[in-house]
Structure formats: C-alpha cells, structure tokens
Design an enzyme around this catalytic site. Structure first.
Site, PDB file in Angstrom:
ATOM      1  N   ASP A 132       0.822  -1.202   0.000  1.00  0.00           N
ATOM      2  CA  ASP A 132       0.000   0.000   0.000  1.00  0.00           C
ATOM      3  C   ASP A 132       0.863   1.261   0.000  1.00  0.00           C
ATOM      4  O   ASP A 132       1.942   1.302   0.589  1.00  0.00           O
ATOM      5  CB  ASP A 132      -0.897  -0.005   1.245  1.00  0.00           C
ATOM      6  CG  ASP A 132      -1.658   1.293   1.406  1.00  0.00           C
ATOM      7  OD1 ASP A 132      -2.563   1.529   0.586  1.00  0.00           O
ATOM      8  OD2 ASP A 132      -1.335   2.071   2.317  1.00  0.00           O
TER       9      ASP A 132
ATOM     10  N   GLU B  86       1.275  -0.311  -5.116  1.00  0.00           N
ATOM     11  CA  GLU B  86       0.299   0.740  -5.397  1.00  0.00           C
ATOM     12  C   GLU B  86       1.052   2.037  -5.677  1.00  0.00           C
ATOM     13  O   GLU B  86       1.477   2.736  -4.764  1.00  0.00           O
ATOM     14  CB  GLU B  86      -0.647   0.920  -4.202  1.00  0.00           C
ATOM     15  CG  GLU B  86      -1.757   1.932  -4.491  1.00  0.00           C
ATOM     16  CD  GLU B  86      -2.466   2.419  -3.243  1.00  0.00           C
ATOM     17  OE1 GLU B  86      -3.667   2.710  -3.326  1.00  0.00           O
ATOM     18  OE2 GLU B  86      -1.814   2.524  -2.187  1.00  0.00           O
TER      19      GLU B  86
END
Length: 801
Positions: free
Chosen positions: A430, A485
């Site tokens: 993330d 990401e």
C-alpha cells in the site's frame, strides 16, 4: 503452555550510539532488553548493548508491566490479574559481546511464579490436526546483485538520468554488502522475528526489543511509558476497554493449526478478488476469519477468480482506517479471530486453488502512541523520521525512516513473517508512491517527465528498501507475487532488481478508475473513445499492471461505486425483475458490463475487483463512527456507530455463499445479470488467457460511431458505446483468417441483456486490409453492447461458467 495477556512492556535502554556505516542513514544498533521466562518462573534476564567505544554505564532501572494475564484462568475477565511482575534490581555493569551484536546480560533476583492453569485457548476454533502438508518449495536463496544496467536497454530515455539511477543502484549494492557483512546476508537479516519479541527456547521465553532512546527507570522524554511490544504477534482489545493489550500467543502443539494443502503455483494471469474480512458478512457485524473461509471463499472460487487479496490483516486499533493505520505489524487483526483462524482461512483458499495476497502497509504507521510504534522508546525519531518529515499531514500518520538499520530489519522481517508463518502468497504494498517521494505524491501532478521521478524529491532510502524487500520475496519465495500501489508511474517499478529496477511484479493501474469516474460525471455524448483507449493502454513496456475499474477506494462513503454513479437512487426501487425498468437502470446495467470488460480486456496483465462490485453493490461503505471535530474545527457527523453500511449484501445476487446453494429472492433482482457477466468474464480469461498475450492491437477507436475494436490474444473485442445507434454489417479488422463465433455477449439475457445477437451465427473473414489488419469480418453491433469473437476452431470446447 502460557497465554500471557495484558502485556504492555517497557521500552529498552541503549547504552551507546555508533557511527553509521556508509550506504545508509541511521543507526545500526540492536536490542537492549530481554525477559527470560523460565518454565516455573519469570526469571528475568536483560540484554543490553556493548561497544568498544566508551559509553555511560550509569545504573539502569527497567520498569515492568503491571500485570501478566492468563485468559481462561479463574475468570474470563481479561482484566483479571493472576500475577504481577516486580520492579527489577539495578542493571549490572558486567557486559559481554555476542556475535557482533551488543548484549548486556543482567539477572533479576526476584522470580515471579505463574500458576499452571492447564491448556487454555482464546476465542475461535483452532485445528488440532497434526499431519503437515509437504509443499513444493523452490530454491530459497537470494541472488547477488547484478550489474543493474538492463534498464537502459529496455528504456533508453533513462540514460538521461543515469547518474541518479546508478547512484540508487550503488546504494542498493552497498546495503547488500553491509547486510552480508554484519548480518550474514538478507536471508538471515529478514528473520528478525526469531530474535526479537517473545522467543521460546528450551530454557524459557525471552523477550527482546530495540529502543535506543529509553533512559533510566524508563523515564523517557515524553514521560513514563508502557508499550505493547513492537514485535508482538497478537493483540486484543478487552471488552469495554479502549487500549489494546499485547498477547503472548503460544498454543500447545496439539492445538496449533497445521497447514494441510500446498500453496498453488503462481498463475500466468492474476484475477484478484479484493476483500475485507470484517465487512464481508451480510449482517451488520464484524465478520470472522472462519465465516469468510466457509461462506465467501467458495463464492470467490465459483466467480472464477484465482486470487483473493485480503485487506486489514495487520492489527489496527481504529477499525474505520480500513486497516491502513497499523498499530501492531506482526499481529493479525483480532477482531476477526485468532492467528490460527487466519491460517485456516488461508489453507482453505489454497485447497480451492486460490492465491492469498495480503494488503501490507509499510508506507506509514498509526500515530497512536498507546497501542502502536509511535514514540515507542519515548523519542520522536525511533522507527520514524523526526519532525515534519516523519509525519504525513494528510493521513495523520507516522513515516518510517527507511535509512535506519533496525527499521530495515523490522520491515523486511515483517514481510517475511507473513509469508513464512501464515503462508501468504504475496503482497499488495500500500501507498508506495508516498514512500518513494519526500512530497509523498501530495499536491503533485505527475506528467510523465522523467525529472519528476529521479531527483531530490525521490526518497532513495525508501526505493532501496523496496528493492531489498522484493529481492527477499522473490529470492526466498519464487512463487510469491508482489504488487505495488503507485500512482506516479515511476519508470523501472516493475523491472527486476538485478536489472536495475525496483522489482515489483505488478503496478496497480490506478489511473483507469480515476478516468471512469471522470467520464461518469459527463453525458455519454461527451465520452471520447480515444481517451478511453489511451488510459487503458498507457503503461510502460515490460512493466505489468493490475487493471481495475473500481477498488475499495471507489466504494467508500464520500465517493460512489460505478453502479451508483450510473443508476443512483433508482437502484433502490427498480432492480426487481417483476417491476418495469427505467432508462437509467437500462443504461447503467449495460455500461457497467462494458466498463468492466474493456478494463479487463485492454487495461493490464491482471485484473482486480472489490467484493460486491461484481454485481454492482448498491451502497457505499461507511464504517461505524461517532461525531468528531477535525483539527481545523470542521464538524463531521457520525452514524451512531452503525454497521449497517459496513457489510456486503450478497443476498442481492443470484446464489448464496455456501457450496450447496438455494435460490431465493435474489433470482428476481437485476443484480444477478451483472454478476453472471462478471463470472463469464473470469472464465473467458481462464480459457483464452488474453490478458497475458503479447498480441494487443487496437484497430478502431471511432469517435463518430462510438466504437472501439481491438484484439487481445486470439480474441476480437467489439464495443459499441453509442447510446441509441446499432450497426448492421459493421466491418471489423482481424489478424487471422477463418470462421469466427461469439464467445461473450453482454446483451445475453443471462446477463440482463435483450438478446439482439444470434449466438449460432458464423462470421467468415474477408481478404484484404482493413483498419491496418490483413483480414476482416462483418458483425452486428447493437448499441451499448460489448461482444467478443473467437476463431471457431478455438471455440470447440464450450465456455463453462
């Protein structure tokens, strides 16, 4: 067996500061504290650091936790105290060095007895099976750094930034050399969980921590402080209490879950079902690992996905953070069950042939001082950068110092822990954009200019960490998958580390979802086919992407899912098949199918869907929350701590979640068609493997007709986005000659369509170039319909959905 709960242990003293070796920023310092809990007592030993350098050897007093709890003893009340640790004596100044790592051993004169209450377990079901699966494991070695020069062959434009890239790779190589020299290699360095935290041995249980800022009596600069251990493996919130308690979770061998099924091989193409265990129930509750295992995993399998990506695994004290404000990095979220429950879930997924990916958060940490790493040793710059550099103003969280030796050990070991202990098959990292730049991608518009990626705004320490963690993942777990990401489009992001890249397997193609939201705010008449195609195909050569039309981000309160953008409040009144539809519903269902298919067909080498969006979930996600006032004074109303919109209403679609399904009211809802189309998409890709084909060619993007035609693999995709114009004998180009047949049709009645196409029709190719293709054939292209064609000889076996 000992279950010691309520552990909020003191920080650790450190006796000196060493100079940092070249190649990294920060201190390469080790732990200063160990508790040795013997079989019949808490005989305490404390290990602290030593150096040949001079240091202040003033007496150190270590305060202990106020209580050590044993759940299931005489009371189920988690606050019941069974034993209390006494304050230890003054630390001895007798010092020794062990294996090049500082360690000062100090004995406590007091022994604190622990009552033996027999085997006890926490809530949840724990398997007692003893036969462990023998999974095939590839070579477990990390290759030495290569030359790192292939990136310039792949992308000659990088030569203009060679100084930065060679410097970056040089820093990576130097770090590898330092790790080899001081730690015995990356494989050993990434096993910090075998040394830190609570470690069981033949002589007892040792607790060890790194906390260089702690002072005498643990009187830290911020005051007296007890902390949950940084390496804790389980943490729970007692009923009625706000703070969490660290749990020493060590069931007896016969109660530990034993994996029964081998991990699946990495598929050539990934079809990922993104899920949040807590909100996966149809009821307004926090769902459990066990229920997800039994109810949701079979659904994912039947839909045709081959991987499940689980969010919010790492413990987070604030549920509404969606798992992104992590407090305990090595602990699975206790809201959903025990560590063994999570292992059982993963094992069941493997039995079904599903990969299990973890949404891992190494980009930042919760600023929660009470439960997390923030101010762990009483200083602002322990695991994080000090001052403003260590604070993310938008996320209200702390930012790691990736140049610190012990931070590297912590994060690398954390990634390996989840792969080794829980058998996860890889990660979705993330917030990688935030990691790679000192501006964190905030208020920055990336235009694609290479100077935006390689300059003073790049956090080289963070990029080197990402290279190291990908080295570790792919070296020790060859079948594991790493997804990053990144919204910036950093070049070399998905190029192997040995070639000079960052080393991810895939980049999340985040621009696609943003483009769809942008278009859905406009009328159909204003959509540009060229814009759609450009967004779908705008990715770097040899760098694979995960395409998605919408993820969890688009489902949150304050935003809208694609289905809700398309149909809005009409979804509440006109989705029943026994009621008339509306133009808004007809348009929405048609475009919902087309948007997903063109994203999957043209957008990347893998595909992702957030749970519930496969059938057009009608409502957003709103976590239970109370009224709050932001630091800027803005008042944000709560929802009376309701779970009503923090769940997935699976009963809207056409089958129940269990293996044996019963038909219910959902058979009479239009959601069924959207979900059946999603299933057909997944099974089409499974059969033809078009996402990973090297052949991708867009032959038409007609702004007047609103038609897009492209080939992916051996399939021809025809999209007519026009709102009311259908075309007969519409000519489309193709590479291969022969007889074509329909293999997927969004207008099929099974998918909520109007059956305007004859699936028995045959389409014979014509000779002659058309749309830059050597052959062509004629089709009927109904309005707002997507149709996929395949050569008939390749369509001998029916598509089984």
């Amino acid at each position: 067996m000992v279950y010691a709960s309520g552990i909020r242990l003191p920080c650790v003293p450190h006796l000196y500061k060493s100079s940092a070796p070249s190649g990294f920023n920060g201190d390469r310092r080790s732990t200063s504290l160990s508790f040795l809990l013997k079989k019949d007592s808490f005989s305490r030993k404390i290990f602290a650091g030593k150096s040949s350098k001079e240091f202040d050897a003033s007496p150190l007093i270590i305060t202990a936790s106020e209580k050590v709890l044993v759940p299931g003893s005489q009371s189920d009340d988690p606050s019941a105290v069974t034993d209390q640790l006494e304050t230890p004596e003054t630390v001895s100044e007798d010092i020794e060095v062990r294996n090049g790592i500082e360690s000062l051993q100090m004995e406590d004169n007091e022994n604190v007895e622990i009552e033996d209450h027999g085997p006890v377990t926490l809530q949840g079901k724990v398997s007692s099976e003893k036969s462990e699966v023998k999974s095939e494991v590839g070579p477990r070695s990390i290759p030495p750094p290569g030359a790192g020069q292939k990136i310039y062959e792949i992308d000659p434009n990088l030569l203009g930034h060679r100084q930065h890239l060679d410097y970056r790779y040089g820093r990576y190589k130097q770090m590898c050399e330092d790790i080899d020299k001081y730690e015995g290699g990356l494989a050993a360095f990434s096993r910090g969980y075998e040394k830190f935290g609570f470690i069981r041995s033949d002589t007892g249980i040792t607790y060890r921590e790194w906390a260089p800022g702690a002072k005498i009596h643990m009187d830290t600069p911020s005051g007296i402080k007890d902390s949950i251990p940084a390496w804790i493996k389980f943490s729970v919130q007692a009923p009625g209490e706000i703070p969490y308690n660290g749990i020493y979770y060590d069931p007896p061998e016969e109660e530990k879950y034993v994996f029964q099924h081998p991990q699946p091989k990495k598929p050539k193409s990934l079809r990922i079902y993104e899920a949040h265990v807590g909100m996966s129930s149809t009821e307004p509750i926090i769902n459990t690992y066990a229920n997800f295992r039994d109810d949701v995993l079979p659904r994912i399998k039947r839909l045709g996905y081959n991987a499940v990506q689980i969010m919010a695994v790492q413990e987070h004290s604030y549920y509404a953070s969606f798992g992104y404000h992590v407090t305990n990095f090595f602990a699975p979220s206790s809201r959903c069950g025990t560590p063994d429950d999570l292992k059982s879930l993963i094992d069941k997924a493997h039995e079904l042939g599903l990969l299990v990916l973890m949404d891992i958060v190494h980009s930042h940490a919760s600023n929660n001082v009470l439960d997390g790493l923030n101010m762990f040793d009483g200083t602002d710059g322990h695991y994080f950068h000090s001052g403003s550099r260590g604070y993310h103003w938008m996320w209200d969280s702390r930012l790691f110092n990736y140049g610190s030796w012990e931070v590297l050990r912590f994060l690398l070991s954390n990634a390996r822990w989840w792969l080794e202990e829980y058998k996860f098959d890889g990660f979705r990292f993330d917030g990688v954009t935030s990691m790679m730049y000192t501006h964190h991608g905030l208020q920055v518009a990336f235009t694609g200019n290479y100077s935006e990626y390689f300059g003073f705004a790049t956090d080289v320490d963070a990029v080197v960490y990402l290279m190291l963690v990908n080295d570790m993942i792919h070296g020790l777990y060859p079948e594991a998958v790493s997804i990053g990401e990144d919204v910036s489009g950093m070049p070399t992001f998905c190029i192997p580390v040995q070639d000079g890249g960052v080393g991810f397997d895939y980049r999340l193609q985040m621009a696609i979802a943003d483009k769809w939201i942008q278009l859905l705010k406009k009328r159909d008449e204003d959509w540009k086919m060229g814009e759609i195609v450009h967004t779908m195909t705008n990715r770097r050569w040899l760098e694979k992407c995960v395409a998605y039309a919408e993820s969890h981000d688009q489902a949150l309160v304050g935003d809208k899912t694609i289905a809700f953008w398309l149909m809005d409040k009409d979804m509440y009144d006109f989705m029943a098949l026994d009621r008339p539809s509306t133009p808004l519903i007809d348009r929405g269902i048609a475009l919902h199918k087309m948007i997903r298919l063109i994203t999957m067909g043209l957008g990347g080498e893998a595909y992702l869907n957030f749970m519930g969006n496969e059938f057009g979930h009608p409502e957003w996600i709103d976590f239970p929350r109370v009224d709050q006032r932001l630091p800027n004074g803005q008042f944000v109303p709560g929802n009376n701590f309701s779970y009503d919109k923090c769940r997935r209403r699976y009963f809207y679609n056409s089958y129940c979640a269990s293996v044996i399904c019963t038909q219910g009211d959902a058979d009479y809802l239009r959601y069924r068609g959207m979900q059946e189309f999603d299933r057909a998409m997944q099974h089409l890709e499974e059969k033809y493997g078009f996402m990973t084909s090297e052949h991708q060619y867009v032959s038409r993007k007609d702004e007047g007709d609103r038609v897009i035609v492209f080939e992916r693999g051996n399939l021809v995709f025809v999209f007519n986005f026009h709102w009311n114009s259908s075309y007969s004998d519409y000519r489309v180009g193709c590479l291969k000659p022969g007889k074509y047949k329909i293999v997927l049709d969004s207008d099929d009645p099974l998918f909520g369509g109007y059956k305007r196409l004859d699936h028995n029709a045959e389409y014979f190719s014509l000779e002659g170039w058309y749309d830059d293709q050597p052959h062509s054939f004629l089709v009927y292209a109904p309005s707002r319909t997507a149709v996929v064609y395949a050569l008939a000889d390749e369509e001998e076996q029916p598509l089984n959905v």
